[in-house]
Design an enzyme around this catalytic site. Structure first.
Site, short mmCIF file in Angstrom:
data_model
loop_
_atom_site.label_atom_id
_atom_site.label_comp_id
_atom_site.label_asym_id
_atom_site.label_seq_id
_atom_site.Cartn_x
_atom_site.Cartn_y
_atom_site.Cartn_z
N ASP A 1 0.84 -1.19 0.00
CA ASP A 1 0.00 0.00 0.00
C ASP A 1 0.88 1.25 0.00
O ASP A 1 1.63 1.49 0.95
CB ASP A 1 -0.86 -0.06 1.27
CG ASP A 1 -1.97 0.94 1.24
OD1 ASP A 1 -2.57 1.09 0.17
OD2 ASP A 1 -2.21 1.59 2.26
N THR B 1 -3.59 5.94 -3.97
CA THR B 1 -2.57 6.71 -3.26
C THR B 1 -1.22 6.63 -3.96
O THR B 1 -0.49 7.61 -4.04
CB THR B 1 -2.43 6.20 -1.81
OG1 THR B 1 -2.24 4.79 -1.84
CG2 THR B 1 -3.66 6.51 -1.01
N THR B 2 -0.89 5.43 -4.47
CA THR B 2 0.38 5.28 -5.17
C THR B 2 0.31 6.07 -6.49
O THR B 2 1.25 6.80 -6.83
CB THR B 2 0.66 3.80 -5.48
OG1 THR B 2 0.37 3.03 -4.31
CG2 THR B 2 2.07 3.56 -5.90
N ASP C 1 -9.32 0.05 2.09
CA ASP C 1 -9.42 0.42 0.67
C ASP C 1 -10.78 0.01 0.10
O ASP C 1 -11.46 0.79 -0.55
CB ASP C 1 -8.36 -0.32 -0.16
CG ASP C 1 -7.00 0.36 -0.08
OD1 ASP C 1 -6.83 1.23 0.79
OD2 ASP C 1 -6.12 0.01 -0.88
P1 ADP Z 1 -3.01 2.75 -5.96
O1 ADP Z 1 -2.42 2.95 -4.59
O2 ADP Z 1 -2.71 3.91 -6.84
O3 ADP Z 1 -4.43 2.36 -5.94
P2 ADP Z 1 -2.49 0.04 -6.78
O4 ADP Z 1 -1.27 -0.74 -6.49
O5 ADP Z 1 -3.74 -0.34 -6.08
O6 ADP Z 1 -2.17 1.56 -6.57
O7 ADP Z 1 -2.72 -0.07 -8.35
C1 ADP Z 1 -3.82 0.53 -8.99
C2 ADP Z 1 -3.66 0.48 -10.48
O8 ADP Z 1 -3.59 -0.87 -10.95
C3 ADP Z 1 -4.86 1.11 -11.17
O9 ADP Z 1 -4.40 1.96 -12.18
C4 ADP Z 1 -5.60 -0.09 -11.74
O10 ADP Z 1 -6.32 0.26 -12.91
C5 ADP Z 1 -4.47 -1.03 -12.06
N1 ADP Z 1 -4.90 -2.43 -12.15
C6 ADP Z 1 -5.48 -3.17 -11.19
N2 ADP Z 1 -5.75 -4.43 -11.64
C7 ADP Z 1 -5.31 -4.49 -12.91
C8 ADP Z 1 -5.28 -5.51 -13.93
N3 ADP Z 1 -5.76 -6.72 -13.70
N4 ADP Z 1 -4.75 -5.20 -15.12
C9 ADP Z 1 -4.25 -3.97 -15.36
N5 ADP Z 1 -4.25 -2.97 -14.45
C10 ADP Z 1 -4.76 -3.21 -13.25
MG MG Z 2 -5.23 0.60 -5.11
#
Ligand code: ADP
Ligand code: MG
Length: 525
Positions: free
Chosen positions: A58, A91-92, A379
């Site tokens: 996270d 957040t990332t 989340d």
């Molecule tokens: P954040 O803290 O920004 O939410 P995450 O590590 O949760 O970071 O990653 C979120 C990103 O991953 C989003 O842009 C989401 O669209 C992308 N994402 C999640 N699952 C998939 C998937 N199966 N294929 C492609 N992108 C994905």
């Molecule tokens: Mg996320």
């Protein structure tokens, strides 16, 4: 004129040097969490100064745990924390977007464009993309909602864990949503328990507290009752600590005690008269009072935390009173039922009321797993609330950012002057999400981005993002990679805000001499 004395012990950097250092600090931070983005993102092992360890994926947790001193890096962390507070997820992404916006801004500065021109261009770009979000958003429904919550958990835990957490969160939110479609998150309580599998996590209607009624002779279940919440107790004063008595004769202490006991019993009589069936106190309840309460058919609980009493007050529409003496009938709350149940050998008090509340019992086999499960619930509850309140989603996998960048480039052509370059730089910056998602999955980031842009243009569809399994563009709606529009919106707002604030700083006055800069290899800038 010489520098004011106040600046004598101050390290000062200004102009381009200040900007370069600030951007370096911001980039160092976004580099640090880049590898956690997306489902293929890796975890970080964090060790604090007391040796406690934490494994997490996270972004905001990594940043908030890190001890960062640089003020600009702190601004980035604040942006991420704000995103966590408002949208719960993304957040990332916020930090990565801000880092990229600043990196591109630096390139423009090197070409001789003034930071305030870039800031103006970025603001225009932000306003335009926010205006475009309605064009790319889609309607969600019950079935899609679960998929969206699962996307928010991508990269965290494993498949069946994500499925359970998504279902439980959505159900919890559906229990507490009111007739105006708004959700009060404080009506959802999360209890975590070690032992058992994550898949055994459940949601219960009503508030559940890990408590047992003070006597098993009291009624186990009360239906349609009245509850009184007391921010105190029903106990005799402790003579050695709470009061001072001048004992002038034999039996004075005894008669004092008897009088005190009588007063406690009178308090019980008072609440019986009010029609109270359930009593919860923050402090203790004496044993002889306990017997009298049992006799009067009242179910009572003692040592209930104030935060729980407040939650009960909201759920039952009751007022938390300081003492029974000062309470009034109007302070009582209504409850549908108050039950004592046992789950896996642990006692719980379950209160159901019309004020709607939900309790999630989260399970995990170890403390570490349970910590990550709690963060996942955090989340997924945030995402569930947005889905139930707003109901609009956009495609994930970077699709929405590419769709917005495509529109932005067309818009840039209509803007004369150097701001046009800033708007183009902003469009390039927001495409970073596709590149980082690809990078973390071991896919060539540049080709991935070019392929996604080409696919969106050729098929005239905003739904193509990067399919991380094949490394090729994929339709994110078909693949079920979806996110609430609010997360993308807030990530863009937060990232632009912090990037612009950093661009606007042209003078850094640092009162201490031993300033530490997070350093980045030369070729990164
Ligand atoms: P954040 O803290 O920004 O939410 P995450 O590590 O949760 O970071 O990653 C979120 C990103 O991953 C989003 O842009 C989401 O669209 C992308 N994402 C999640 N699952 C998939 C998937 N199966 N294929 C492609 N992108 C994905
Ligand atoms: Mg996320």
């Amino acid at each position: 004129m010489s520098e004011a004395p106040i600046l004598r012990d101050t390290v000062r950097s200004n102009g381009r040097e200040a900007l370069q250092k600030n951007i370096q600090a911001a980039l160092a931070l976004s580099e640090a969490i880049r590898s956690t983005l997306g489902p293929k993102g890796l975890d970080k092992l964090l060790i604090d100064d007391e040796g406690r360890t934490l494994v997490t994926n996270d972004g905001v947790t990594v940043l908030e745990t890190a001890k960062v001193e640089h003020p600009v890096a702190k601004m980035m962390i604040n942006a991420s924390s704000t995103q966590d507070r408002i949208a719960k997820d993304g957040t990332t992404s916020t930090v990565i977007l801000a880092g990229e916006m600043l990196q591109n801004a630096w390139q423009l500065v090197l070409q001789g464009i003034h930071p305030s021109t870039i800031a103006r261009g970025y603001r225009k770009a932000e306003q335009y993309v926010l205006q475009c979000i309605p064009e790319i958003k889609l309607n969600s429904n019950n079935e899609i909602n679960e998929t969206v919550v699962k996307t928010s958990l991508a990269g965290k835990g494993y498949h069946s864990m994500q499925e359970v957490i998504a279902k439980v969160s959505l159900n919890a939110v559906k229990i507490v949503v009111d007739e105006n479609n708004s959700v009060d998150m404080s009506k959802i309580k999360l209890i975590s328990q070690t032992g058992g599998k994550v898949e055994d996590s459940k949601v219960f209607k009503g508030l559940m507290l890990p408590k047992k009624r003070i006597s098993s002779d009291m009624k186990k279940e009360i239906l349609d009752g009245k509850i009184l919440l007391v921010d105190g107790g029903l106990e005799k004063k402790n003579v050695s600590t709470d009061l001072k008595l001048n004992v002038s004769g034999v039996g004075v202490l005894e008669s004092f005690r008897q009088e005190e006991r009588k007063m406690l019993m009178q308090q019980v009589d008072k609440i019986v008269e009010y029609g109270v069936n359930v009593l919860a106190c923050r402090e203790s309840i004496d044993d002889d009072v306990k017997n009298y309460l049992t006799e009067k058919g009242i179910q009572a609980f003692r040592r209930v935390a104030r935060s729980d009493l407040n939650m009960l007050a909201r759920a039952c529409d009751a007022k938390l009173v300081n003492s029974i003496q000062t309470s009034r009938v109007s302070d009582l709350g209504d409850l549908v039922s108050s039950k004592n149940i046992n789950i896996d050998g642990k006692d719980f008090w379950v209160v159901e009321s019309n004020g709607k509340a939900a309790t999630i019992v989260a399970k995990g086999s170890t403390v570490d797993i349970l910590g990550e499960v709690e963060r996942c619930f955090d989340d997924s509850l945030g995402v569930s609330v947005q889905l139930i309140e707003d109901g609009f989603i956009v495609c994930g996998g970077g699709a929405s950012y590419v769709a917005l960048a495509r529109r932005l480039r067309r818009y840039a052509e209509t803007i004369p002057g150097r701001e046009q370059l800033a708007i183009e730089a902003y469009a390039d910056a927001i495409e970073v999400i596709v590149r980082v998602l690809a990078e973390n999955a071991g896919i060539d980031p540049i080709s991935a981005l070019l392929d996604v842009v080409a696919e969106q243009t050729n098929s005239d569809s905003d739904q193509f993002g990067i399919n991380l399994t094949t490394g090729k563009p994929g339709n994110m709606l078909d693949l079920g990679v979806l996110e609430p529009q609010g997360i993308v919106k807030q990530a863009l707002i937060g990232a632009t805000e912090v990037a612009i604030s950093i661009l606007r700083i042209d003078d850094v006055l640092w009162a201490k001499q031993d300033l530490e800069m997070p350093v980045l290899p030369e070729d990164e800038m």
